[in-house]
Each structure stands twice: as structure tokens, then as C-alpha cells.
Write an enzyme that holds these catalytic residues in place. Structure first.
Site, PDB file in Angstrom:
ATOM      1  N   GLU A  46       0.860  -1.180   0.000  1.00 27.01           N
ATOM      2  CA  GLU A  46       0.000   0.000   0.000  1.00 27.01           C
ATOM      3  C   GLU A  46       0.899   1.234   0.000  1.00 27.01           C
ATOM      4  O   GLU A  46       1.723   1.410   0.898  1.00 27.01           O
ATOM      5  CB  GLU A  46      -0.902   0.021   1.233  1.00 27.01           C
ATOM      6  CG  GLU A  46      -1.914  -1.113   1.260  1.00 27.01           C
ATOM      7  CD  GLU A  46      -2.731  -1.111   2.550  1.00 27.01           C
ATOM      8  OE1 GLU A  46      -2.711  -0.113   3.291  1.00 27.01           O
ATOM      9  OE2 GLU A  46      -3.385  -2.135   2.819  1.00 27.01           O
ATOM     10  N   ASP A  57      -5.465   7.513  11.080  1.00 24.76           N
ATOM     11  CA  ASP A  57      -4.068   7.151  11.317  1.00 24.76           C
ATOM     12  C   ASP A  57      -3.594   7.647  12.671  1.00 24.76           C
ATOM     13  O   ASP A  57      -3.910   8.764  13.095  1.00 24.76           O
ATOM     14  CB  ASP A  57      -3.170   7.724  10.219  1.00 24.76           C
ATOM     15  CG  ASP A  57      -3.304   6.956   8.924  1.00 24.76           C
ATOM     16  OD1 ASP A  57      -3.384   5.714   9.007  1.00 24.76           O
ATOM     17  OD2 ASP A  57      -3.341   7.576   7.851  1.00 24.76           O
TER      18      ASP A  57
END
Length: 256
Positions: A46, A57
């Protein structure tokens, strides 16, 4: 239309997918890290598109985004770096980005560039499935890309079935409701979620992310899913030392 993601999903189990932030720790590390991840045994990669306010995140990946942007990384520069990458890397490449940078670049132009550089799929965590279906799905499919959508333990069965219906690769199974990079052992809650999904007989396989930091936690999630995604632990490791390639190789040895 065949796709590298589907080829890997059909040919193996215990798939190891690695997330890293493009342009981190140094601006020109992107392709070097990609090449070393393939050499060291990753199955999918990714490629994180840096953004000033990434969704979901934790602090490690947020920090890497900030550093990459300070280094001068942009969407256009990333595509420039990835030009010709298919001469060096054969693994599936999935572009992971918040929706905002893609919209600013132009959604169709972004998909077209993904096709040009040989990227295989998209993960856009803040794009709701309903909006994807109504606004973007035709464009994504026109360029031969696979859109990968996240589900969490709080997702309803109806939403999971809708995502399954409009997915043609794998579903990103979030192990918990936490942000990425939270150090924890996988709990009974994760197993309960996994068993709930198994009972739904979804057509797409599951690949698990969030909280996987080492071989032990990877082995735990792959008992219940097709593969595991390591993000924060790798992003932290790749910046240790002066050489991102050596740091990548060192991290990956645990999974050899």
C-alpha cells in the site's frame, strides 16, 4: 479485466501487505522501499499518499505524512516517481489516500495516472460506500482499478453486504475501533468479529489491518482472514538508521 491483486488473492493465503508513506523518510526513498519490500517477501504494498490531515491514522503515520510533505512530496511527484516502477516491481500496488488530495488532483485524472504507472487499486478510507457507488465507481472500474473499502466491528450487516456487493478484490477488515498503530494484542472481540463475518459467507476475502506489528500478531489475524496489513510498525522501522533499504530488509527478516 485481470488485476494483480486478484491474482495474489487467488494464488496464496497468509498474504503480507505492507503500508508505507511515499517520500518517507527521504523524498527519494519511495521506489527504493518498494523494490526492497518485493525482494524481502512482501505480497502486496500500500503506497500512502501523504496528506496533512490523514483519517484514522495514529501518530506514527501522521508524523510520516508531515515529514513526507515537508520533504516536498505531492501527488504529481509521486506519480513521477512511480513512472517506470513496473520495470522493477511486480507486486500489487494499492494507492492509499484521503479523498481530499485525489479530488484536488482530479478524481478521473488520478485514476488515469494510476493505470499509467501500473497501480492496481485504491483505498480511500474517508469515501463512504454510498458516495463511491453513486459518484466514483464507474470511473474506478473504467481504469481497471480495484477499490478496497474498510469495515469495522461496528459496521452493520447490511453495510457489510453492500460493500461486499460492490467489491471485486478484498475487503479491508479493521481489527478494532482504534486508530492505526495502537499496540495491543488481538482480543476476543476481534475473533468474534471474524466469526461474524465468516458466518455471512461474503464473496470477497478479508484482509485485516490495524494493530498488526510483528509476526505473532500477523499469525493471529491470518487464522481468521486471507492476510494481514502492517502499517505503523513498518513506517516506524523504515526510519530507523540512515538507510531506508537496510531498515526495510531488517524489518522484513522476521517474516521470511
Amino acid at each position: 479485466m485481470s488485476n494483480r491483486i486478484n491474482t495474489v488473492l487467488e494464488s496464496q493465503d497468509n498474504i503480507l501487505s505492507i503500508y508505507f508513506t511515499a517520500g518517507y523518510p527521504k523524498l527519494d526513498d519511495t521506489v527504493k522501499v518498494l523494490v526492497e519490500l518485493e525482494r524481502s517477501g512482501a505480497d502486496m504494498i500500500e503506497v500512502g499518499v501523504p496528506f496533512s490531515d490523514p483519517i484514522a491514522d495514529g501518530p506514527t503515520i501522521q508524523h510520516s505524512n508531515t515529514v513526507a510533505l515537508d520533504n516536498g512530496m505531492s501527488v504529481q511527484l509521486l506519480f513521477d516517481q512511480l513512472s517506470g516502477v513496473r520495470d522493477k516491481v511486480s507486486l500489487p500496488l494499492i494507492m492509499m489516500s484521503s479523498l481530499n488530495p485525489i479530488i484536488q488532483y482530479g478524481f478521473e485524472q488520478f485514476c488515469q495516472k494510476c493505470q499509467e504507472v501500473g497501480a492496481d487499486g485504491l483505498i480511500i478510507p474517508d469515501l463512504p460506500v454510498e458516495e463511491y457507488i453513486s459518484e466514483y465507481k464507474d470511473v474506478v472500474e473504467r481504469y481497471g482499478l480495484r477499490n478496497i473499502i474498510l469495515i469495522t466491528p461496528s459496521s452493520t450487516d447490511a453495510r457489510i453486504r453492500l460493500i461486499d456487493e460492490h467489491t471485486d478484490s478484498f475487503i479491508y477488515m479493521v481489527s478494532s475501533a482504534a486508530t492505526t498503530g495502537v499496540n495491543k494484542n488481538f482480543s476476543q472481540d476481534f475473533e468474534a468479529f471474524a466469526k461474524r463475518l465468516q458466518a455471512m459467507n461474503l464473496k470477497n476475502p478479508l484482509v485485516t489491518g490495524f494493530g498488526i506489528k510483528d509476526k505473532e500478531s500477523f499469525d493471529q489475524v491470518t487464522k481468521f482472514s486471507k492476510g494481514g496489513i502492517i502499517g505503523s510498525a513498518f513506517v516506524k522501522a523504515v526510519a530507523e538508521g540512515d538507510d531506508a533499504v537496510a531498515s526495510t530488509a531488517k524489518f522484513m527478516r522476521e517474516f521470511a
